[in-house]
Design a protein around this motif. Structure first.
Motif, PDB file in Angstrom:
ATOM      1  N   LEU A  13       0.790  -1.159  -0.005  1.00  7.64           N
ATOM      2  CA  LEU A  13      -0.052  -0.119   0.208  1.00  7.64           C
ATOM      3  C   LEU A  13       0.944   1.127  -0.109  1.00  7.64           C
ATOM      4  O   LEU A  13       0.534   2.190  -0.636  1.00  7.64           O
ATOM      5  CB  LEU A  13      -1.137   0.047   1.333  1.00  7.64           C
ATOM      6  CG  LEU A  13      -2.022   1.037   1.329  1.00  7.64           C
ATOM      7  CD1 LEU A  13      -2.939   0.856   0.050  1.00  7.64           C
ATOM      8  CD2 LEU A  13      -2.864   0.872   2.563  1.00  7.64           C
ATOM      9  N   GLY A  24      -7.145  -1.440  -3.236  1.00  8.93           N
ATOM     10  CA  GLY A  24      -6.483  -1.713  -1.948  1.00  8.93           C
ATOM     11  C   GLY A  24      -6.326  -0.321  -1.177  1.00  8.93           C
ATOM     12  O   GLY A  24      -6.675  -0.319   0.006  1.00  8.93           O
ATOM     13  N   ALA A  25      -5.998   0.512  -2.020  1.00  9.60           N
ATOM     14  CA  ALA A  25      -5.766   2.071  -1.721  1.00  9.60           C
ATOM     15  C   ALA A  25      -7.186   2.524  -1.331  1.00  9.60           C
ATOM     16  O   ALA A  25      -7.449   3.290  -0.237  1.00  9.60           O
ATOM     17  CB  ALA A  25      -5.018   2.694  -2.514  1.00  9.60           C
ATOM     18  N   TRP A  46      -8.596   1.070   1.787  1.00  5.68           N
ATOM     19  CA  TRP A  46      -7.667   1.596   3.220  1.00  5.68           C
ATOM     20  C   TRP A  46      -8.543   2.879   3.322  1.00  5.68           C
ATOM     21  O   TRP A  46      -8.659   3.232   4.589  1.00  5.68           O
ATOM     22  CB  TRP A  46      -6.158   1.735   2.957  1.00  5.68           C
ATOM     23  CG  TRP A  46      -5.452   2.239   4.281  1.00  5.68           C
ATOM     24  CD1 TRP A  46      -5.053   1.557   5.161  1.00  5.68           C
ATOM     25  CD2 TRP A  46      -5.115   3.663   4.384  1.00  5.68           C
ATOM     26  NE1 TRP A  46      -4.294   2.296   6.181  1.00  5.68           N
ATOM     27  CE2 TRP A  46      -4.532   3.846   5.419  1.00  5.68           C
ATOM     28  CE3 TRP A  46      -5.424   4.815   3.699  1.00  5.68           C
ATOM     29  CZ2 TRP A  46      -4.338   4.913   5.939  1.00  5.68           C
ATOM     30  CZ3 TRP A  46      -5.183   5.828   4.116  1.00  5.68           C
ATOM     31  CH2 TRP A  46      -4.292   6.114   5.427  1.00  5.68           C
TER      32      TRP A  46
END
Length: 113
Positions: free
Chosen positions: A12, A86-87, A90
């Motif tokens: 990340l 994924g970013a 998050w």
């Protein structure tokens, strides 16, 4: 040090680091509008040299945001948006935690009736 974590998943931090540069964000934006393009093709649309574009592309490849495919004498680059998922996940989790904290703070600051 590798920019991947786990089963080949980009770290990340590498994704956020790659996207921290405005030129790399612009390259990602340009790649999102094409199936693939060469570094020379990208450099024609940017106010920087082909060599500078190639360095930015290398960073994006390392972060997993771009893939490079060799076709004859050319290297064509293609956006691989999966690491963005994924970013975004998050950021959604971090945003939810802040929403919870702000709601608790608002409850504490609201006078009891």
């Amino acid at each position: 040090m590798s920019a991947t974590a786990g089963q080949g998943q980009p770290a990340l931090g590498a994704v956020f680091s790659a996207l921290s540069d405005p030129t790399r964000r612009r390259v990602v934006e340009m790649l999102s509008r094409r199936s693939s393009v060469t570094a020379t093709g990208l450099a024609q649309e940017c106010p920087i040299t082909r060599q500078a574009i190639a360095k930015h592309l290398a960073t994006l490849v390392e972060a997993g945001l771009v893939s490079a495919v060799h076709e004859g004498r050319e290297t064509r680059y293609r956006l691989t948006p999966e690491p963005l998922t994924g970013a975004m996940h998050w950021m959604a989790m971090a945003g939810a935690r802040w929403d919870e904290r702000l709601a608790r703070l608002a409850d504490r600051l609201t006078p009891a009736s």
